[in-house]
Write a protein that holds these residues in place. Sequence first.
Motif, PDB file in Angstrom:
ATOM      1  N   ALA A  28       4.232 -21.576 -21.305  1.00  7.78           N
ATOM      2  CA  ALA A  28       4.902 -22.849 -21.525  1.00  7.78           C
ATOM      3  C   ALA A  28       5.771 -22.778 -22.777  1.00  7.78           C
ATOM      4  O   ALA A  28       5.446 -22.077 -23.737  1.00  7.78           O
ATOM      5  N   TRP A  29       6.878 -23.452 -22.752  1.00  5.03           N
ATOM      6  CA  TRP A  29       7.764 -23.665 -23.905  1.00  5.03           C
ATOM      7  C   TRP A  29       8.420 -22.357 -24.392  1.00  5.03           C
ATOM      8  O   TRP A  29       8.857 -22.249 -25.529  1.00  5.03           O
ATOM      9  N   LYS A  30       8.479 -21.391 -23.499  1.00  8.80           N
ATOM     10  CA  LYS A  30       9.129 -20.113 -23.845  1.00  8.80           C
ATOM     11  C   LYS A  30      10.614 -20.342 -24.136  1.00  8.80           C
ATOM     12  O   LYS A  30      11.191 -21.354 -23.715  1.00  8.80           O
ATOM     13  N   MET A  31      11.243 -19.373 -24.776  1.00  9.66           N
ATOM     14  CA  MET A  31      12.687 -19.440 -24.969  1.00  9.66           C
ATOM     15  C   MET A  31      13.379 -19.335 -23.616  1.00  9.66           C
ATOM     16  O   MET A  31      12.892 -18.643 -22.715  1.00  9.66           O
ATOM     17  N   HIS A  32      14.517 -19.982 -23.478  1.00 12.43           N
ATOM     18  CA  HIS A  32      15.256 -19.946 -22.219  1.00 12.43           C
ATOM     19  C   HIS A  32      15.706 -18.501 -21.942  1.00 12.43           C
ATOM     20  O   HIS A  32      16.325 -17.871 -22.800  1.00 12.43           O
ATOM     21  N   GLY A  33      15.368 -18.006 -20.771  1.00 11.49           N
ATOM     22  CA  GLY A  33      15.720 -16.631 -20.421  1.00 11.49           C
ATOM     23  C   GLY A  33      14.574 -15.655 -20.614  1.00 11.49           C
ATOM     24  O   GLY A  33      14.644 -14.513 -20.154  1.00 11.49           O
ATOM     25  N   ARG A  34      13.518 -16.101 -21.262  1.00 15.87           N
ATOM     26  CA  ARG A  34      12.374 -15.212 -21.493  1.00 15.87           C
ATOM     27  C   ARG A  34      11.688 -14.864 -20.162  1.00 15.87           C
ATOM     28  O   ARG A  34      11.470 -15.699 -19.303  1.00 15.87           O
ATOM     29  N   VAL A  35      11.349 -13.596 -20.019  1.00 14.75           N
ATOM     30  CA  VAL A  35      10.579 -13.133 -18.869  1.00 14.75           C
ATOM     31  C   VAL A  35       9.306 -12.471 -19.393  1.00 14.75           C
ATOM     32  O   VAL A  35       9.359 -11.707 -20.364  1.00 14.75           O
ATOM     33  N   GLY A  36       8.194 -12.746 -18.756  1.00 15.81           N
ATOM     34  CA  GLY A  36       6.922 -12.180 -19.201  1.00 15.81           C
ATOM     35  C   GLY A  36       6.535 -10.944 -18.410  1.00 15.81           C
ATOM     36  O   GLY A  36       7.370 -10.264 -17.809  1.00 15.81           O
ATOM     37  N   ASP A  37       5.262 -10.673 -18.409  1.00 10.79           N
ATOM     38  CA  ASP A  37       4.737  -9.491 -17.703  1.00 10.79           C
ATOM     39  C   ASP A  37       4.648  -9.680 -16.191  1.00 10.79           C
ATOM     40  O   ASP A  37       4.685  -8.717 -15.424  1.00 10.79           O
ATOM     41  N   SER A  38       4.502 -10.944 -15.765  1.00  8.90           N
ATOM     42  CA  SER A  38       4.092 -11.209 -14.377  1.00  8.90           C
ATOM     43  C   SER A  38       4.995 -10.598 -13.308  1.00  8.90           C
ATOM     44  O   SER A  38       4.490 -10.124 -12.288  1.00  8.90           O
ATOM     45  N   PRO A  39       6.343 -10.580 -13.485  1.00  8.98           N
ATOM     46  CA  PRO A  39       7.166  -9.996 -12.421  1.00  8.98           C
ATOM     47  C   PRO A  39       7.422  -8.513 -12.630  1.00  8.98           C
ATOM     48  O   PRO A  39       8.167  -7.908 -11.848  1.00  8.98           O
ATOM     49  N   GLU A  48       0.809  -1.221   0.000  1.00  9.26           N
ATOM     50  CA  GLU A  48       0.000   0.000   0.000  1.00  9.26           C
ATOM     51  C   GLU A  48       0.840   1.269   0.000  1.00  9.26           C
ATOM     52  O   GLU A  48       0.311   2.357  -0.253  1.00  9.26           O
ATOM     53  N   LYS A  49       2.129   1.093   0.284  1.00  8.18           N
ATOM     54  CA  LYS A  49       2.982   2.283   0.283  1.00  8.18           C
ATOM     55  C   LYS A  49       3.688   2.475  -1.047  1.00  8.18           C
ATOM     56  O   LYS A  49       4.515   3.376  -1.198  1.00  8.18           O
ATOM     57  N   GLY A  50       3.412   1.591  -1.992  1.00  4.90           N
ATOM     58  CA  GLY A  50       4.102   1.667  -3.273  1.00  4.90           C
ATOM     59  C   GLY A  50       5.425   0.925  -3.262  1.00  4.90           C
ATOM     60  O   GLY A  50       6.167   0.953  -4.244  1.00  4.90           O
ATOM     61  N   ASN A  51       5.733   0.239  -2.156  1.00  2.42           N
ATOM     62  CA  ASN A  51       6.928  -0.617  -2.147  1.00  2.42           C
ATOM     63  C   ASN A  51       6.665  -1.824  -3.031  1.00  2.42           C
ATOM     64  O   ASN A  51       5.544  -2.343  -3.065  1.00  2.42           O
ATOM     65  N   CYS A  52       7.703  -2.293  -3.706  1.00  3.32           N
ATOM     66  CA  CYS A  52       7.500  -3.478  -4.527  1.00  3.32           C
ATOM     67  C   CYS A  52       8.786  -4.273  -4.651  1.00  3.32           C
ATOM     68  O   CYS A  52       9.888  -3.744  -4.487  1.00  3.32           O
ATOM     69  N   GLY A  53       8.614  -5.562  -4.923  1.00  4.71           N
ATOM     70  CA  GLY A  53       9.749  -6.459  -5.093  1.00  4.71           C
ATOM     71  C   GLY A  53       9.403  -7.491  -6.142  1.00  4.71           C
ATOM     72  O   GLY A  53       8.226  -7.816  -6.348  1.00  4.71           O
ATOM     73  N   SER A  54      10.443  -8.019  -6.783  1.00  2.30           N
ATOM     74  CA  SER A  54      10.189  -8.890  -7.922  1.00  2.30           C
ATOM     75  C   SER A  54      11.367  -9.832  -8.152  1.00  2.30           C
ATOM     76  O   SER A  54      12.521  -9.461  -7.905  1.00  2.30           O
ATOM     77  N   VAL A  55      11.049 -11.029  -8.622  1.00  4.33           N
ATOM     78  CA  VAL A  55      12.099 -11.951  -9.084  1.00  4.33           C
ATOM     79  C   VAL A  55      11.683 -12.495 -10.443  1.00  4.33           C
ATOM     80  O   VAL A  55      10.494 -12.648 -10.735  1.00  4.33           O
ATOM     81  N   ALA A  56      12.676 -12.786 -11.259  1.00  2.00           N
ATOM     82  CA  ALA A  56      12.369 -13.350 -12.577  1.00  2.00           C
ATOM     83  C   ALA A  56      13.426 -14.372 -12.953  1.00  2.00           C
ATOM     84  O   ALA A  56      14.559 -14.309 -12.461  1.00  2.00           O
ATOM     85  N   PHE A  57      13.020 -15.314 -13.814  1.00  2.00           N
ATOM     86  CA  PHE A  57      13.959 -16.312 -14.341  1.00  2.00           C
ATOM     87  C   PHE A  57      14.640 -17.057 -13.189  1.00  2.00           C
ATOM     88  O   PHE A  57      15.824 -17.335 -13.208  1.00  2.00           O
TER      89      PHE A  57
END
Length: 329
Positions: free
Chosen positions: A211-222, A108-117
């Motif tokens: 599924a079956w994305k290229m290795h290293g691909r990151v989507g929108d989710s993170p 709620e304070k606008g803090n955010c964190g993320s991990v990918a791959f």
Amino acid sequence: MTSRRDFIKKSAFASAFVIGGLPKLGKSEPLTRSNDAVRKPIVLSTWTHGKPANDAAWKILSAGGRALDAVEQGVMVVEADPTNLSVGLGGYPDRDGHVTLDACIMDEKGNCGSVAFLEHILHPVSVARMVMEKTPHVMLVGEGAYQFALANGFKKSSQEMTAEVKEAWQKWQTANNYQPTIDKNNHDTIGMVAMDTNGDLSGSCTTSGVAWKMHGRVGDSPIIGDGLYVDNEVGAACATGLGESVIKICGTHLIVELMRNGKTPQQACEEAIQRIAKKQSNYKTFQVGFLALNKNGDVGAYSIGKDFNYALAVNGENKLYDSDYLVKE
Ligand code: SD4
């Protein structure tokens, strides 16, 4: 995957209706209300697996807990389900056979964190929260995210691809000649947004990606503003579906800004989907779905094609709804 599509139609809410001066909303908009009472706590999340996730989130919300804890604990249920083919370590791998996970969280304070791959970690959403709370950064990826997780008490999981997943992967390789696929059915991220009894908003999003994305691909989710966005003055939104499409319109940030400018959550979700349709000529070949929540406890849901559903928990009831959608033919 089919069971996740096996949604329940709530006929009581299925008919379209109009509220004070607003345009007619989609048939799935069950809960935009004509009175102004703020509806809280409330939590909504994508797909059928949103239902058990909401149950876990509701335990926290109904006890007066913080939305941030609710959205973390909620999606952890789905991350921990070894039979889920699109979230967590049970998910379908990339085309090289690696299960790589993306997740983010925002408070709620606008803090955010993320991990990918990220590989071999059961709860990427919790690593994302730790990035938010223990580092000066927002996003860690790949080996760096993994090492950060290990250094902060997460364990390397020994979970391996199941025989079923391995078989599906091998079948895909043969049928698709090792080319990444744009498909209406090879996804099902969990995104969750919630408001607690204080009226504070938070959100989370976690996935094994398309599924079956290229290795290293990151989507929108993170990616903050794509798979998830929260602004405690206005509302929150989360996304599911083809990440590349969501990224191109900064989907959830767009929805929150539309709400800031006076749109209802439903109108904002519809406008974001229409933006995709206008700018991406192949939009009928893939799926994107959005959920939104405003500070009043009104919700919105809309997708490109049919079969997007979501779970909504409010007033002590947790139910599945089918979303309205753009492409009706
Ligand atoms: C992605 N948005 O990686 C995710 C895929 C997904 O439901 O599963 N969406 O693009």
